[in-house]
Motif scaffolding. Sequence first.
Motif, short mmCIF file in Angstrom:
data_model
loop_
_atom_site.label_atom_id
_atom_site.label_comp_id
_atom_site.label_asym_id
_atom_site.label_seq_id
_atom_site.Cartn_x
_atom_site.Cartn_y
_atom_site.Cartn_z
N UNK A 401 0.83 -1.20 0.00
CA UNK A 401 0.00 0.00 0.00
C UNK A 401 0.87 1.26 0.00
N UNK A 402 0.43 2.33 -0.67
CA UNK A 402 1.22 3.56 -0.75
C UNK A 402 1.66 4.10 0.61
N UNK A 403 0.82 3.98 1.63
CA UNK A 403 1.16 4.52 2.95
C UNK A 403 2.36 3.82 3.57
N UNK A 404 2.65 2.61 3.10
CA UNK A 404 3.76 1.83 3.67
C UNK A 404 4.99 1.81 2.78
N UNK A 405 4.90 2.45 1.60
CA UNK A 405 5.98 2.33 0.62
C UNK A 405 7.30 2.85 1.15
N UNK A 406 7.31 4.08 1.68
CA UNK A 406 8.56 4.68 2.15
C UNK A 406 9.06 3.98 3.41
N UNK A 407 8.14 3.61 4.30
CA UNK A 407 8.53 2.88 5.51
C UNK A 407 9.23 1.58 5.13
N UNK A 408 8.66 0.90 4.13
CA UNK A 408 9.23 -0.37 3.67
C UNK A 408 10.64 -0.17 3.12
N UNK A 409 10.82 0.87 2.27
CA UNK A 409 12.14 1.08 1.69
C UNK A 409 13.16 1.47 2.74
N UNK A 410 12.76 2.33 3.68
CA UNK A 410 13.69 2.76 4.73
C UNK A 410 14.11 1.57 5.60
N UNK A 411 13.14 0.72 5.93
CA UNK A 411 13.46 -0.46 6.74
C UNK A 411 14.41 -1.38 6.01
N UNK A 412 14.12 -1.66 4.74
CA UNK A 412 15.01 -2.51 3.94
C UNK A 412 16.40 -1.90 3.82
N UNK A 413 16.45 -0.58 3.58
CA UNK A 413 17.73 0.09 3.44
C UNK A 413 18.55 0.02 4.73
N UNK A 414 17.87 0.21 5.86
CA UNK A 414 18.57 0.15 7.14
C UNK A 414 19.10 -1.25 7.39
N UNK A 415 18.30 -2.27 7.07
CA UNK A 415 18.76 -3.65 7.22
C UNK A 415 19.96 -3.89 6.30
N UNK A 416 19.93 -3.30 5.10
CA UNK A 416 21.07 -3.42 4.20
C UNK A 416 22.33 -2.85 4.81
N UNK A 417 22.23 -1.69 5.46
CA UNK A 417 23.39 -1.07 6.12
C UNK A 417 23.86 -1.93 7.29
N UNK A 418 22.93 -2.48 8.07
CA UNK A 418 23.30 -3.35 9.19
C UNK A 418 24.08 -4.56 8.69
N UNK A 419 23.68 -5.09 7.53
CA UNK A 419 24.39 -6.23 6.95
C UNK A 419 25.76 -5.81 6.43
N UNK A 420 25.88 -4.62 5.89
CA UNK A 420 27.18 -4.11 5.48
C UNK A 420 28.11 -3.97 6.69
N UNK A 421 27.54 -3.53 7.80
CA UNK A 421 28.31 -3.39 9.03
C UNK A 421 28.69 -4.74 9.63
N UNK A 422 27.89 -5.77 9.35
CA UNK A 422 28.11 -7.06 10.01
C UNK A 422 27.88 -6.93 11.51
N UNK A 423 26.89 -6.12 11.89
CA UNK A 423 26.67 -5.77 13.30
C UNK A 423 25.80 -6.78 14.03
N UNK A 424 26.15 -7.02 15.28
CA UNK A 424 25.29 -7.79 16.18
C UNK A 424 24.43 -6.79 16.95
#
Length: 457
Positions: A401-424
């Motif tokens: 849904x449009x209301x969740x589009x940006x939230x979804x991308x930001x969450x995915x992007x943040x998870x992507x950065x966490x994986x780049x960091x290899x953070x626990x």
Amino acid sequence: MSDLPRKAVTRTAKLAALPLGFAGRATWGLGKRIGGKSAEIVGRELQQRTAEQLFKVLGELKGGAMKFGQALSVFESALPEEIAGPYRAALTKLQEAAPPMPTRTVHSVLEERLGADWAELFVEFEDKPSAAASIGQVHRAVWHDGREVAVKVQYPGAGEALLSDLTQLSRFARLLGPLIPGMDIKPLITELRDRVSEELDYGLEAQAQAAHAEEFADDPDVLVPAVVHQCEQVLVTEWIDGTPLSEVITEGTQEQRDRAGQLLARFLFSGPARTGLLHADPHPGNFRLLPDEENGWRLGVLDFGTVDRLPGGLPQPIGDSLRMTLDGDADSVYELLCEEGFVKESIDLEPDAVLDYLLPIIEPAEVDEFTFTRGWMRSQAARIADPRSPAHQLGRQLNLPPAYLLIHRVTLSTIGVLCQLGATVRLRDELEEWLPGFVPEDSADEELDEEVSAVEA
């Protein structure tokens, strides 16, 4: 005058040449294979050449091309490792810098917006930019009251360049799709286009940054620089030092990576709850890790040009659905997804199949602490991208849904950065603290009663 509109024809030609370049290299690769090289070696060389050309062009053009490149950069964790190496180096360059605009152009903008005596507002002003991004560049300076400041100057004609580039990129979105397995490129480009006017408005950015700076003023974990001055095309904020997150990713200690990851997750979920705004541009160039005597490290947050306005914080259905998924309540999860529009009325799915689709994705919320890795991200991307997999078939039937589009991308992007960091990261702690609905209301009421009793005692 800006050099961006004047070179519109050149910009379009460069972008239009990208798909031709991809096709040319594919032909080159076929020739190499006929000549005896293995498919694996040829594939690696092909990816490297593609990466170098694609992100060289995106970085040089600034505007929407670079904005698109930065948006992609946080998803490199999803690429297979033999492909990720060449892309990683090219993508990282986009997170911190781009070719600067001429000094005379910078001075012209400052004179037009701050007045002929603009230089008197500063004790010092460095003509060489300290950072360059998609629509503007930052100069280090000292304000007339002695404060060190960052002066963000917007490229003249940035709006036209953004729209032109993103329109051109959308025309060959399907060719760019294979860059990130499991990700639909076209909606990303559409969303970037929809937010052009907002990002160009430094008045809106100043308001969003000021709201965060005020809320996090005494926060031990997060630092947001205060707004000093703002006018059209110019934004002056307090300067903060620190190590860019892109450097922590490549050179940081495990302690730094874990701390940065924890604070990034904390900011993602606490920001909307505390300010009603979601910082929506979480690529590593917008964060700094600052040493702190009491807590070891703090997270510095920059660039509030793109935000999602969430007056009530993150939507409660997100927390409710996460909690019910972890509880294994397939029917309730499915019912909620239907109510929120994630499943259209014309679609009929098996609740248990939906649960099976979701559980691997939310694994980080299931345990007390989770180590985010590129391998985990790649496994998720491969599971969803493989046309033969049940996850791929089911995912294609879900709706965002449009209301969740940006939230979804930001969450995915943040998870992507966490994986780049290899953070626990103790992600569950942040969800329990900040995400509405994640903790059942009865439990939340009991905790509140316990806190009140403790205070009274």
